[in-house]
Design an enzyme around this catalytic site. Structure first.
Site, mmCIF file in Angstrom:
data_model
loop_
_atom_site.group_PDB
_atom_site.id
_atom_site.type_symbol
_atom_site.label_atom_id
_atom_site.label_comp_id
_atom_site.label_asym_id
_atom_site.label_seq_id
_atom_site.Cartn_x
_atom_site.Cartn_y
_atom_site.Cartn_z
ATOM 1 N N THR A 137 0.844 -1.181 0.000
ATOM 2 C CA THR A 137 0.000 0.000 0.000
ATOM 3 C C THR A 137 0.889 1.243 0.000
ATOM 4 O OG1 THR A 137 -1.880 1.046 1.093
ATOM 5 C CG2 THR A 137 -0.353 -0.097 2.533
ATOM 6 N N LYS B 243 3.652 1.493 -3.640
ATOM 7 C CA LYS B 243 3.087 0.765 -4.781
ATOM 8 C C LYS B 243 3.919 0.941 -6.061
ATOM 9 C CE LYS B 243 -1.862 0.467 -3.751
ATOM 10 N NZ LYS B 243 -3.207 0.758 -4.262
ATOM 11 N N ASN C 239 0.344 -3.832 -6.230
ATOM 12 C CA ASN C 239 -0.240 -3.893 -4.876
ATOM 13 C C ASN C 239 -0.200 -5.305 -4.305
ATOM 14 O OD1 ASN C 239 -2.309 -5.122 -6.311
ATOM 15 N ND2 ASN C 239 -3.925 -4.207 -5.084
ATOM 16 N N GLY D 171 -9.386 11.650 -11.735
ATOM 17 C CA GLY D 171 -8.066 11.397 -11.175
ATOM 18 C C GLY D 171 -7.180 10.719 -12.208
ATOM 19 N N ALA D 172 -5.873 10.805 -11.971
ATOM 20 C CA ALA D 172 -4.934 10.157 -12.898
ATOM 21 C C ALA D 172 -3.771 9.546 -12.127
ATOM 22 C CB ALA D 172 -4.431 11.175 -13.920
ATOM 23 N N GLY E 194 -2.425 6.383 -9.226
ATOM 24 C CA GLY E 194 -2.304 4.929 -9.338
ATOM 25 C C GLY E 194 -3.637 4.212 -9.498
ATOM 26 N N ALA E 195 -4.622 4.570 -8.665
ATOM 27 C CA ALA E 195 -5.907 3.867 -8.713
ATOM 28 C C ALA E 195 -6.640 4.194 -10.015
ATOM 29 C CB ALA E 195 -6.756 4.255 -7.507
ATOM 30 N N GLY F 77 -16.784 2.020 -2.247
ATOM 31 C CA GLY F 77 -15.354 1.709 -2.302
ATOM 32 C C GLY F 77 -15.026 0.417 -1.571
HETATM 33 P P1 NAP Z 1 -2.692 8.984 -5.966
HETATM 34 O O1 NAP Z 1 -1.849 8.118 -6.830
HETATM 35 O O2 NAP Z 1 -2.045 9.893 -4.988
HETATM 36 O O3 NAP Z 1 -3.592 9.904 -6.947
HETATM 37 C C1 NAP Z 1 -4.430 10.878 -6.442
HETATM 38 C C2 NAP Z 1 -5.203 11.517 -7.573
HETATM 39 O O4 NAP Z 1 -6.146 12.393 -6.997
HETATM 40 C C3 NAP Z 1 -4.338 12.332 -8.516
HETATM 41 O O5 NAP Z 1 -4.856 12.246 -9.801
HETATM 42 C C4 NAP Z 1 -4.495 13.747 -7.945
HETATM 43 O O6 NAP Z 1 -4.421 14.757 -8.949
HETATM 44 C C5 NAP Z 1 -5.919 13.714 -7.460
HETATM 45 N N1 NAP Z 1 -6.083 14.648 -6.364
HETATM 46 C C6 NAP Z 1 -5.425 14.629 -5.186
HETATM 47 N N2 NAP Z 1 -5.836 15.661 -4.409
HETATM 48 C C7 NAP Z 1 -6.752 16.343 -5.136
HETATM 49 C C8 NAP Z 1 -7.516 17.514 -4.894
HETATM 50 N N3 NAP Z 1 -7.424 18.164 -3.731
HETATM 51 N N4 NAP Z 1 -8.358 17.934 -5.863
HETATM 52 C C9 NAP Z 1 -8.472 17.264 -7.031
HETATM 53 N N5 NAP Z 1 -7.761 16.166 -7.331
HETATM 54 C C10 NAP Z 1 -6.914 15.702 -6.375
HETATM 55 O O7 NAP Z 1 -3.742 8.150 -5.146
HETATM 56 P P2 NAP Z 1 -4.413 6.742 -5.576
HETATM 57 O O8 NAP Z 1 -3.646 5.630 -5.041
HETATM 58 O O9 NAP Z 1 -4.679 6.788 -7.027
HETATM 59 O O10 NAP Z 1 -5.761 6.789 -4.733
HETATM 60 C C11 NAP Z 1 -6.817 7.653 -5.109
HETATM 61 C C12 NAP Z 1 -8.022 7.379 -4.215
HETATM 62 O O11 NAP Z 1 -8.507 6.062 -4.414
HETATM 63 C C13 NAP Z 1 -7.705 7.494 -2.722
HETATM 64 O O12 NAP Z 1 -8.799 8.078 -2.075
HETATM 65 C C14 NAP Z 1 -7.569 6.046 -2.289
HETATM 66 O O13 NAP Z 1 -7.882 5.871 -0.924
HETATM 67 C C15 NAP Z 1 -8.606 5.371 -3.179
HETATM 68 N N6 NAP Z 1 -8.292 3.955 -3.397
HETATM 69 C C16 NAP Z 1 -9.247 3.060 -3.008
HETATM 70 C C17 NAP Z 1 -9.024 1.720 -3.217
HETATM 71 C C18 NAP Z 1 -10.062 0.739 -2.792
HETATM 72 O O14 NAP Z 1 -9.750 -0.443 -2.718
HETATM 73 N N7 NAP Z 1 -11.287 1.158 -2.552
HETATM 74 C C19 NAP Z 1 -7.833 1.282 -3.821
HETATM 75 C C20 NAP Z 1 -6.885 2.232 -4.216
HETATM 76 C C21 NAP Z 1 -7.143 3.573 -3.993
HETATM 77 P P3 NAP Z 1 -3.062 15.518 -9.314
HETATM 78 O O15 NAP Z 1 -2.445 14.756 -10.419
HETATM 79 O O16 NAP Z 1 -3.514 16.873 -9.680
HETATM 80 O O17 NAP Z 1 -2.226 15.516 -8.049
#
Ligand code: NAP
Length: 555
Positions: A337, A341, A362, A401-402, A404-405, A507
């Site tokens: 996590t 990752k 992951n 979003g762009a 990891g997820a 989620g």
């Molecule tokens: P990550 O790699 O950090 O990516 C975060 C994304 O959100 C980026 O595209 C970022 O945009 C955008 N973002 C962050 N803060 C923002 C804001 N204040 N306003 C607008 N956009 C914003 O994170 P991730 O791993 O992809 O995870 C994303 C979400 O999915 C998290 O909430 C995580 O908990 C959830 N998730 C859930 C599961 C599940 O099993 N349910 C699994 C994985 C992830 P920028 O490029 O502009 O920074």
């Protein structure tokens, strides 16, 4: 190095018998010393040493002994922390009564001095006097710190050892260092048990502790573990490495040492009494991991499907620490996590296509060849809940979003033939992802008049109860919303979408499905999805209730 020798594990597979000594890992030498102590041996002979010793505290003797009474049926080995009492003497008649009524009970009396991490403010002489009276009341084992033993007169020590088995203890509240050196000093004092407790500041400290236990337990009866959040490995696997037993808290919130786990959690979640040499070890590695639901989820799945495996929370403050630990502990698999990752990928021997495309892993599996293989099960985590509800071929999907997820969602959806649009706060990562996955870029001004089959929130907006949302109400035009955030279950986005009649995919379903895929990869068995979903939903509800209670307390 063999951290978990079959013989050591085998002897601990069942509860150890104090006599005969060779039936457990109590060193023969110690056992003969116990045998020489005729006044308590009759109590010990028929007893079996359980793997768990539950530490009992109380505001006064009455409260402590009430707790002991209620715990003893399920936990025949108790440690009474007499140093928590302003008047330890008040406990002695109650201890006698308890032991008279429970023939299988073993009680360790501890009166740890404040200088050594306890609460007792008296002199070493007074400490010895309290322990002697505890022994006279029937406590079969007394815990005495190395520092007190060093300060005591040897005649006094001997007298104490004539009354009870001595558990000579040493605690390091700062780190895990110089174990051999300390142990040598301890061995200068004859004792039935030697207890070495240190603090893990890295995952590797657990390895150091278990190597120590493996060696020391060949000669002596040792109890060892690392305190602290990072010491959980040693608390669960220490018994497999040679620790006679391990310590547990009576209940959550009643811990007597940092990182102590409740007896119920050690039994029901980690199944400590079943951990043996054949038990496969898995874990979730990240920083932070303390509140991860993965241990309860995966351990439930293992138990349900009768898989001899245990799943631990591995708090790795650096990737290097994690990798060193992976090399030294025979871990069979890992959930990876945040924040590792992406960074772990280059350390793996091979990866599946999803990991390579997404650029994040992951799930790690250690193959029979010892090599580490990476998978990305977030892709399955996104696709499975969607495919249970609609056909993805040709479906119009907006991914917010762009990171990891989002990347896992976009590549997975494109594989299924969906028409994918990406919207991200920062244009560059969205453009890169759209280009790599042959997806489209969404324009925010167009959203009010654009309809989708599915919208997926892959941003953290809305986490921790914040009122933020990645979309305004009039931009939510979709049949389904997959909200990746699972805590809280009802984000502001979810509330707005629900009010518009949108079907919500929580989620928690993604979380369960990515874990279910991990389970399948690791075990080759179908995952008990419904049970896993129940466990996660309960965990989310409990976490929400706990944070509400905390907020109310601070209000
Ligand atoms: P990550 O790699 O950090 O990516 C975060 C994304 O959100 C980026 O595209 C970022 O945009 C955008 N973002 C962050 N803060 C923002 C804001 N204040 N306003 C607008 N956009 C914003 O994170 P991730 O791993 O992809 O995870 C994303 C979400 O999915 C998290 O909430 C995580 O908990 C959830 N998730 C859930 C599961 C599940 O099993 N349910 C699994 C994985 C992830 P920028 O490029 O502009 O920074």
């Amino acid at each position: 190095m063999t951290l978990f020798p079959a013989e050591a594990a085998g002897s601990l597979l069942q509860f150890c018998c104090i006599a005969p000594a060779y039936a457990c890992n109590i060193a023969p030498e110690s056992a003969s010393m116990i045998a020489a102590q005729s006044n308590y041996v009759p109590r010990l002979l028929p007893l079996r040493m359980p793997r768990l010793c539950v530490a009992v505290t109380g505001a006064d003797a009455g409260e402590m002994m009430d707790k002991a009474e209620s715990l003893i049926r399920d936990n025949p080995l108790l440690e009474l922390r007499l140093d928590y009492l302003s008047q330890p003497a008040a406990a002695f008649p109650k201890i006698r009564r308890l032991l008279d009524s429970r023939s299988n009970a073993v009680i360790i009396a501890t009166c740890r001095r404040a200088a050594n991490g306890g609460k007792f403010r008296g002199s070493v002489e007074r400490q010895l006097a309290v322990l002697a009276k505890a022994a006279a009341s029937g406590c079969q084992i007394v815990d005495l710190e190395l520092q007190s033993a060093a300060a005591a007169r040897s005649a006094d020590l001997q007298r104490l050892r004539h009354r009870a088995a001595l558990l000579l203890s040493f605690h390091d509240f700062r780190g895990t260092k110089k174990l051999e050196e300390t142990f040598q000093k301890m061995c200068a004092y004859p004792a039935e048990f030697y207890k070495v407790v240190t603090t893990a500041t890295t995952l590797y400290d657990n390895v150091v502790m278990m190597k120590f236990l493996e060696k020391a337990s060949q000669q002596h009866s040792v109890v060892g573990l690392c305190m602290g959040e990072q010491g959980v490995i040693s608390r669960v696997l220490g018994v497999r490495a040679g620790s006679v037993f391990t310590f547990a808290a009576a209940n959550p919130g009643e811990e007597t040492a940092p990182g102590q786990i409740s007896a119920r959690t050690l039994r029901e979640v980690y199944r400590i009494e079943q951990v043996d040499a054949a038990t496969r070890v898995y874990g979730v590695a990240g920083d932070p991991v303390a509140h991860s639901l993965s241990p309860v989820l995966m351990n439930t799945a293992f138990r349900r499907e009768n898989v001899n495996a245990v799943y631990l929370a591995l708090h790795a403050k650096t990737l290097e620490d994690l990798l060193t630990c992976v090399r030294e502990i025979p871990l069979h698999g890992l959930s990876i996590t945040m924040p590792y990752k992406e960074s772990i990928v280059k350390h793996l021997d091979n990866c599946d296509t999803h990991t390579n495309r997404v650029g994040a892993c992951n799930t790690v599996v250690r193959g029979p060849d010892g090599k580490l293989y990476g998978f990305n099960t977030d892709v399955a985590g996104v696709l499975r809940p969607l495919e249970q509800r609609l056909a993805l071929q040709g479906a119009k999907v907006l991914v917010l979003g762009a990171g990891g997820a989002a990347r896992a969602a976009v590549f997975g959806l494109k594989e299924r033939g969906a028409d994918v649009y990406i919207l991200n706060r920062t244009p560059a990562p969205a453009q890169k992802l759209a280009h790599q996955a042959h997806a489209r870029l969404a324009r925010r001004p167009d959203l009010k008049k654009q309809a989708f089959d599915v919208i997926i929130n892959a941003t953290p907006l809305g986490m921790a109860g914040s009122k933020e949302s990645p979309l305004h109400e009039d931009e939510i035009n979709t049949r389904f919303l997959l909200e990746m955030i699972y805590s809280p279950a009802e984000t502001h986005l979810v509330k707005m979408a629900r009010a518009k009649g949108v079907q919500i995919i929580p989620g928690s379903e993604m979380f369960v499905q990515q874990a279910a895929r991990q389970f399948e990869i690791w075990t080759g068995k179908p995952a008990p999805g419904e049970e896993m979903q129940r466990v996660v939903e309960r965990g989310i509800r409990e976490a929400a209730a706990a944070s509400e209670e905390k907020a109310n307390k601070h209000a």
